[in-house]
Design a protein around this motif. Structure first.
Motif, mmCIF file in Angstrom:
data_model
loop_
_atom_site.group_PDB
_atom_site.id
_atom_site.type_symbol
_atom_site.label_atom_id
_atom_site.label_comp_id
_atom_site.label_asym_id
_atom_site.label_seq_id
_atom_site.Cartn_x
_atom_site.Cartn_y
_atom_site.Cartn_z
ATOM 1 N N GLU A 144 0.834 -1.212 0.000
ATOM 2 C CA GLU A 144 0.000 0.000 0.000
ATOM 3 C C GLU A 144 0.868 1.261 0.000
ATOM 4 O O GLU A 144 0.536 2.248 -0.673
ATOM 5 C CB GLU A 144 -0.928 -0.016 1.209
ATOM 6 N N ARG A 145 1.975 1.227 0.754
ATOM 7 C CA ARG A 145 2.870 2.395 0.807
ATOM 8 C C ARG A 145 3.488 2.652 -0.562
ATOM 9 O O ARG A 145 3.545 3.812 -1.023
ATOM 10 C CB ARG A 145 3.960 2.167 1.849
ATOM 11 N N LYS A 146 3.948 1.603 -1.209
ATOM 12 C CA LYS A 146 4.539 1.765 -2.539
ATOM 13 C C LYS A 146 3.514 2.323 -3.530
ATOM 14 O O LYS A 146 3.821 3.219 -4.326
ATOM 15 C CB LYS A 146 5.075 0.418 -3.034
ATOM 16 N N GLN A 147 2.286 1.795 -3.471
ATOM 17 C CA GLN A 147 1.241 2.252 -4.384
ATOM 18 C C GLN A 147 0.865 3.702 -4.101
ATOM 19 O O GLN A 147 0.629 4.490 -5.028
ATOM 20 C CB GLN A 147 0.001 1.354 -4.251
ATOM 21 N N LYS A 148 0.835 4.070 -2.809
ATOM 22 C CA LYS A 148 0.475 5.440 -2.443
ATOM 23 C C LYS A 148 1.503 6.435 -2.968
ATOM 24 O O LYS A 148 1.144 7.497 -3.518
ATOM 25 C CB LYS A 148 0.369 5.540 -0.921
ATOM 26 N N ILE A 149 2.787 6.102 -2.809
ATOM 27 C CA ILE A 149 3.837 7.003 -3.297
ATOM 28 C C ILE A 149 3.776 7.100 -4.820
ATOM 29 O O ILE A 149 3.935 8.200 -5.396
ATOM 30 C CB ILE A 149 5.229 6.507 -2.841
ATOM 31 N N THR A 150 3.554 5.977 -5.490
ATOM 32 C CA THR A 150 3.438 5.981 -6.953
ATOM 33 C C THR A 150 2.300 6.882 -7.405
ATOM 34 O O THR A 150 2.443 7.670 -8.370
ATOM 35 C CB THR A 150 3.206 4.548 -7.470
ATOM 36 N N ASP A 151 1.180 6.810 -6.724
ATOM 37 C CA ASP A 151 0.026 7.656 -7.069
ATOM 38 C C ASP A 151 0.335 9.131 -6.829
ATOM 39 O O ASP A 151 -0.069 10.009 -7.631
ATOM 40 C CB ASP A 151 -1.197 7.237 -6.242
ATOM 41 N N GLN A 152 1.050 9.446 -5.738
ATOM 42 C CA GLN A 152 1.406 10.841 -5.445
ATOM 43 C C GLN A 152 2.324 11.412 -6.517
ATOM 44 O O GLN A 152 2.155 12.567 -6.943
ATOM 45 C CB GLN A 152 2.077 10.929 -4.067
ATOM 46 N N ILE A 153 3.294 10.613 -6.954
ATOM 47 C CA ILE A 153 4.213 11.072 -8.004
ATOM 48 C C ILE A 153 3.445 11.328 -9.293
ATOM 49 O O ILE A 153 3.642 12.363 -9.963
ATOM 50 C CB ILE A 153 5.327 10.030 -8.220
ATOM 51 N N ALA A 154 2.576 10.437 -9.660
ATOM 52 C CA ALA A 154 1.792 10.608 -10.888
ATOM 53 C C ALA A 154 0.915 11.850 -10.796
ATOM 54 O O ALA A 154 0.774 12.601 -11.786
ATOM 55 C CB ALA A 154 0.933 9.370 -11.125
ATOM 56 N N TYR A 155 0.328 12.098 -9.639
ATOM 57 C CA TYR A 155 -0.532 13.269 -9.460
ATOM 58 C C TYR A 155 0.269 14.564 -9.596
ATOM 59 O O TYR A 155 -0.159 15.515 -10.288
ATOM 60 C CB TYR A 155 -1.208 13.195 -8.093
ATOM 61 N N LEU A 156 1.447 14.595 -8.934
ATOM 62 C CA LEU A 156 2.259 15.810 -8.999
ATOM 63 C C LEU A 156 2.781 16.065 -10.414
ATOM 64 O O LEU A 156 2.847 17.220 -10.862
ATOM 65 C CB LEU A 156 3.428 15.710 -8.016
ATOM 66 N N LYS A 157 3.161 15.013 -11.106
ATOM 67 C CA LYS A 157 3.658 15.190 -12.482
ATOM 68 C C LYS A 157 2.573 15.733 -13.393
ATOM 69 O O LYS A 157 2.874 16.438 -14.370
ATOM 70 C CB LYS A 157 4.191 13.867 -13.018
ATOM 71 N N TYR A 158 1.343 15.416 -13.051
ATOM 72 C CA TYR A 158 0.230 15.927 -13.851
ATOM 73 C C TYR A 158 -0.115 17.369 -13.465
ATOM 74 O O TYR A 158 -0.330 18.222 -14.331
ATOM 75 C CB TYR A 158 -0.985 15.025 -13.660
ATOM 76 N N LYS A 159 -0.151 17.665 -12.148
ATOM 77 C CA LYS A 159 -0.568 18.981 -11.668
ATOM 78 C C LYS A 159 0.578 19.995 -11.651
ATOM 79 O O LYS A 159 0.387 21.165 -11.970
ATOM 80 C CB LYS A 159 -1.153 18.854 -10.263
ATOM 81 N N ASP A 160 1.770 19.532 -11.244
ATOM 82 C CA ASP A 160 2.897 20.466 -11.075
ATOM 83 C C ASP A 160 4.196 19.746 -11.415
ATOM 84 O O ASP A 160 4.926 19.295 -10.522
ATOM 85 C CB ASP A 160 2.916 20.989 -9.638
ATOM 86 N N PRO A 161 4.499 19.622 -12.717
ATOM 87 C CA PRO A 161 5.687 18.850 -13.139
ATOM 88 C C PRO A 161 7.003 19.380 -12.565
ATOM 89 O O PRO A 161 7.977 18.641 -12.480
ATOM 90 C CB PRO A 161 5.665 18.987 -14.665
ATOM 91 N N GLN A 162 7.058 20.646 -12.147
ATOM 92 C CA GLN A 162 8.289 21.228 -11.629
ATOM 93 C C GLN A 162 8.386 21.159 -10.108
ATOM 94 O O GLN A 162 9.324 21.696 -9.526
ATOM 95 C CB GLN A 162 8.375 22.701 -12.064
ATOM 96 N N SER A 163 7.469 20.496 -9.465
ATOM 97 C CA SER A 163 7.443 20.458 -8.004
ATOM 98 C C SER A 163 8.684 19.753 -7.463
ATOM 99 O O SER A 163 9.056 18.669 -7.930
ATOM 100 C CB SER A 163 6.189 19.729 -7.524
ATOM 101 N N PRO A 164 9.349 20.356 -6.469
ATOM 102 C CA PRO A 164 10.533 19.718 -5.862
ATOM 103 C C PRO A 164 10.175 18.456 -5.070
ATOM 104 O O PRO A 164 11.053 17.648 -4.757
ATOM 105 C CB PRO A 164 11.084 20.812 -4.934
ATOM 106 N N LYS A 165 8.907 18.320 -4.759
ATOM 107 C CA LYS A 165 8.481 17.132 -4.000
ATOM 108 C C LYS A 165 8.627 15.850 -4.812
ATOM 109 O O LYS A 165 8.710 14.762 -4.242
ATOM 110 C CB LYS A 165 7.031 17.283 -3.555
ATOM 111 N N ILE A 166 8.672 16.015 -6.142
ATOM 112 C CA ILE A 166 8.735 14.822 -6.990
ATOM 113 C C ILE A 166 10.024 14.047 -6.727
ATOM 114 O O ILE A 166 10.016 12.811 -6.588
ATOM 115 C CB ILE A 166 8.614 15.207 -8.476
ATOM 116 N N ASN A 167 11.156 14.763 -6.643
ATOM 117 C CA ASN A 167 12.433 14.087 -6.381
ATOM 118 C C ASN A 167 12.430 13.388 -5.019
ATOM 119 O O ASN A 167 12.943 12.268 -4.877
ATOM 120 C CB ASN A 167 13.577 15.107 -6.437
#
Length: 307
Positions: A144-167
Motif C-alpha cells: 500500500e505504501r509503494k502504491q500510495k507514493i506511486t500515485d502521489q508522483i503521478a498526481y504531482l507530475k500531472y498537476k505540477d511537473p516542476q514540483s521539488p516534492k517529486i524528487n
C-alpha cells in the motif's frame, strides 16, 4: 454381567504417541459458542470482511477449518454418548447380546476418543496456516505504501511537473520498492515452507485416524462373529453363551493393535507417480520401443493373412 474390561481405562502412551508426541489440546475446543450454526456463519463472514485485504481469503479458510473442527468435536462427543447408550440397551438382553453390545460400545467409544485426538493433531495444520496469514498481513502495508507514493508522483507530475516534492517522493519510492522486494521474497519463502508443513500435519492426522478406524472396524466385525444368529423354534433353549473370554481377548487385541500402530507400520504407503517416472530410465524406453516394434510386425502379418 461381564463388564470388566474397557479401552477407556488408564493406558500407557501408544507407539504412535512415543514416535510423535501428541500436540496440545485444540484451540477450537471451546464451549463458549455452543453448537449453533449462527456463530459458525458469523465467524466465517467476519473473517472475510476484516483484516488486511491480502490475508482475507486465507483468514476465511482458517475460520472455516475452525468451524469444521468444532463440528467434528460435536460428532466425537455424540459418538461417545451413542456408545454408552448401546451398552445400556444391551444390558437388559440375553447374555450374548449383553456382552457383545458392551464390547461394541467400548470400540465405538474409542472411535470418539480417536476423533478427539484427530482434532488436536488437525489443529496443528490450522495453526501453521496462521503463520502464512500473518506474513500476508505484514506484507500488505508495504504494498500500500509503494502504491500510495506511486500515485502521489503521478498526481504531482500531472498537476505540477516542476514540483521539488517529486524528487523526494521518487527517493522514497526507491526505498519503498526495496522494502517491498524483501517483504515479497519473505512471503514467497514462508508460504511454500509453511504450506508444505501444514498439509503434512493434515495428511498425517488423516492417515493415522483412518487406519486406526479401520482397525477398530475389523475387531468390531470379529466381535459379531461371536453372536449366535441361528434361529430357534418356540420353546427351544438357545445354547449358553461362552464367548466372554473371546470377546475380552478381541478388545485386548484391539487395544494392542491401536497402541502399537506407527507411521512405519502403516498399511497405506503413498507412492508418487513422479518418482516412478524418474526411475523409468533409457533401458525401459528401449524395451518399450522393441515391444512396440514386435507388436506392429504381428499386426502386419495378421493383416496379410486376413487379406
Amino acid at each position: 454381567m461381564h463388564r470388566t474390561y474397557s479401552l477407556r481405562s488408564q493406558r500407557a502412551p501408544t507407539a504412535s504417541q512415543l514416535q510423535s508426541p501428541p500436540p496440545p489440546p485444540s484451540s477450537t475446543k471451546s464451549r463458549f459458542f455452543g453448537k449453533g450454526s449462527i456463530s459458525h456463519s458469523f465467524r466465517k463472514s467476519a473473517a472475510g470482511a476484516l483484516g488486511p485485504e491480502l490475508s482475507r481469503k486465507l483468514a476465511q479458510l482458517i475460520k472455516m477449518e475452525k468451524n469444521l473442527m468444532r463440528s467434528i468435536e460435536i460428532t466425537a462427543r455424540e459418538r461417545k454418548d451413542v456408545a454408552k447408550q448401546l451398552s445400556l440397551w444391551g444390558e437388559g438382553n440375553d447374555d450374548d447380546i449383553s456382552d457383545i453390545t458392551d464390547k461394541l460400545g467400548v470400540l465405538i467409544y474409542e472411535v470418539g476418543e480417536l476423533e478427539d485426538q484427530f482434532i488436536d493433531r488437525y489443529d496443528q495444520y490450522r495453526i501453521t496456516l496462521k503463520s502464512i496469514r500473518d506474513i500476508e498481513g505484514s506484507v500488505q502495508p508495504s504494498r500500500e505504501r509503494k502504491q500510495k507514493i506511486t500515485d502521489q508522483i503521478a498526481y504531482l507530475k500531472y498537476k505540477d511537473p516542476q514540483s521539488p516534492k517529486i524528487n523526494v517522493l521518487e527517493q522514497e519510492l526507491v526505498r519503498a520498492e526495496a522494502e517491498s522486494l524483501v517483504a515479497e521474497a519473505q512471503l514467497s519463502n514462508i508460504t511454500r515452507e509453511k504450506l508444505k508443513t501444514a498439509f503434512n500435519y493434515q495428511f498425517d492426522s488423516i492417515r493415522e485416524h483412518s487406519e486406526k478406524i479401520a482397525l477398530i472396524a475389523g475387531y468390531g466385525k470379529a466381535l459379531l462373529e461371536l453372536l449366535d444368529e441361528s434361529p430357534v423354534t418356540p420353546g427351544e433353549t438357545r445354547p449358553a453363551y461362552d464367548g466372554y473370554e473371546a470377546s475380552k481377548q478381541i478388545i485386548v487385541d484391539a487395544e494392542n493393535a491401536l497402541g502399537s500402530w506407527t507411521f512405519d507400520s502403516a498399511a497405506v504407503r503413498p507412492t508418487l507417480s513422479i518418482a516412478a517416472h524418474e526411475d523409468y530410465d533409457a533401458d525401459d524406453l528401449a524395451d518399450e520401443a522393441q515391444h512396440l516394434e514386435v507388436t506392429e510386425k504381428q499386426w502386419a502379418e495378421e493383416g496379410k493373412v486376413e487379406a
